[in-house]
Scaffold this motif. Sequence first.
Motif, mmCIF file in Angstrom:
data_model
loop_
_atom_site.group_PDB
_atom_site.id
_atom_site.type_symbol
_atom_site.label_atom_id
_atom_site.label_comp_id
_atom_site.label_asym_id
_atom_site.label_seq_id
_atom_site.Cartn_x
_atom_site.Cartn_y
_atom_site.Cartn_z
ATOM 1 N N LEU A 49 -15.186 -3.011 -5.718
ATOM 2 C CA LEU A 49 -14.122 -1.610 -5.376
ATOM 3 C C LEU A 49 -14.141 -1.219 -7.123
ATOM 4 C CD1 LEU A 49 -11.462 -3.132 -3.056
ATOM 5 C CD2 LEU A 49 -13.421 -1.653 -2.822
ATOM 6 N N PHE A 76 -5.508 1.461 -6.818
ATOM 7 C CA PHE A 76 -5.609 1.106 -6.328
ATOM 8 C C PHE A 76 -6.001 -0.314 -6.718
ATOM 9 C CE2 PHE A 76 -8.803 -1.644 -3.566
ATOM 10 C CZ PHE A 76 -8.330 -0.671 -2.613
ATOM 11 N N LEU A 77 -6.631 -0.573 -7.867
ATOM 12 C CA LEU A 77 -7.212 -1.329 -9.109
ATOM 13 C C LEU A 77 -5.956 -1.805 -9.377
ATOM 14 C CD1 LEU A 77 -10.361 0.017 -10.517
ATOM 15 C CD2 LEU A 77 -9.992 -1.596 -8.944
ATOM 16 N N HIS A 92 0.456 -0.795 0.074
ATOM 17 C CA HIS A 92 -0.131 -0.111 -0.044
ATOM 18 C C HIS A 92 0.985 1.350 -0.095
ATOM 19 C CE1 HIS A 92 0.805 -1.244 4.106
ATOM 20 N NE2 HIS A 92 0.283 0.873 4.248
ATOM 21 N N TYR A 143 -13.068 -6.579 -6.888
ATOM 22 C CA TYR A 143 -13.376 -5.930 -7.829
ATOM 23 C C TYR A 143 -14.357 -5.835 -8.024
ATOM 24 C CZ TYR A 143 -13.237 -3.920 -12.556
ATOM 25 O OH TYR A 143 -13.589 -2.577 -13.693
ATOM 26 N N GLN A 202 -15.587 1.480 -8.377
ATOM 27 C CA GLN A 202 -15.205 2.996 -8.467
ATOM 28 C C GLN A 202 -14.114 3.283 -7.977
ATOM 29 O OE1 GLN A 202 -17.919 4.007 -10.981
ATOM 30 N NE2 GLN A 202 -18.032 1.279 -11.048
ATOM 31 N N SER A 203 -13.395 2.023 -7.774
ATOM 32 C CA SER A 203 -11.765 2.357 -7.202
ATOM 33 C C SER A 203 -11.033 3.253 -8.130
ATOM 34 C CB SER A 203 -11.265 1.740 -6.196
ATOM 35 O OG SER A 203 -11.834 1.353 -5.210
ATOM 36 N N ASP A 204 -10.394 4.127 -7.739
ATOM 37 C CA ASP A 204 -9.286 4.887 -8.839
ATOM 38 C C ASP A 204 -8.012 3.529 -9.225
ATOM 39 O OD1 ASP A 204 -6.192 4.714 -7.136
ATOM 40 O OD2 ASP A 204 -8.143 5.646 -5.919
#
Length: 239
Positions: A201, A208-209, A83, A198, A203-205
Motif C-alpha cells: 500500500l 491511511f499510512l 478507520h 506497507y 502508494q496510499s495517501d
Amino acid sequence: MADFNTLRASQAGARAAQIDEGLRAHMNKVYGLMSVGMIVTGLVAWLVGTNEMLLAQIFGTPLKWVVMFAPLIVVFAFGAMIHKMSVATAQAVFFGYAALMGLSISFIFAVYTGVSITQTFLVTAIAFAGLSLYGYTTKRDLSGFGTFLVMGLIGLIVASIVNIFLASSALQFAISVIGVLIFAGLTAFDTQNIKNTYLQLAQSDDEFLGKAAIMGALQLYLDFLNLFMFLLQFLGNRE
C-alpha cells in the motif's frame, strides 16, 4: 531501444529506492510510536504501583475488575473504529490506551522487586529486538504461522480468564510458557506483516499510512508488553 531500456531500468531503480526510503520512515514511525507508548505505560505503572494508597483503592476493591478488563474492551473497540478517526485522534487514543495498560499492570511493583522488573525488561527488549529484526529481514514467508498464532492467542486469553477464578498454579505455569512462545512468534510475524502491508500500500495517501503505522505500533506494543509480563512470571523475584 537501449536508451529506452536504460531509462526504464533507471525509473524502476528510482521507484524501488523511493519505496525503500518510505519503508524505513514507516518502520521508524511504528517503532517510535510503540516506544512512546511503552514509556507512557511504564510511567503510569510506576506512579501508581509505588503508591500503596492508590494500589489499595484500585486492586483492593471491585474496581480491579474494571481495570483488568477495560484494556481488552478498548483495544477491540479501537481496532474496529480507527478507520473513522483522524490520525491525530487515533494516536491520542493509542497513548490513552497505553496509560490504561500502565494502570492495569501497576500491581507488578507491589509483587516483584524493582531490580527483577528492570532485568526482565532488559531481557524482553533484547529478545524483542532480535525477533523483530528476524521478522523484518527474513525471506521466509511467516504468514502460514498467522492462523496458528491467532488461534493460540484466543485460547490463551480464554485460559487466562478462567484461571482468574481457578487460581491454579499449574495452569498459570502452562499459560506462561505458551504465552512466551506465542508472543515471540507474533513479534516476528507482526513485524513482517507490517512491512508487507506497507509494500502493498506504499502508494496510499498519508492519512491511511499514518493509521497503518499506529496499528502496527499497537500490535508490536502488545507483543512486547505481553512477552514482558509472561517472562516476568519466570524471571521476577517476588517481594
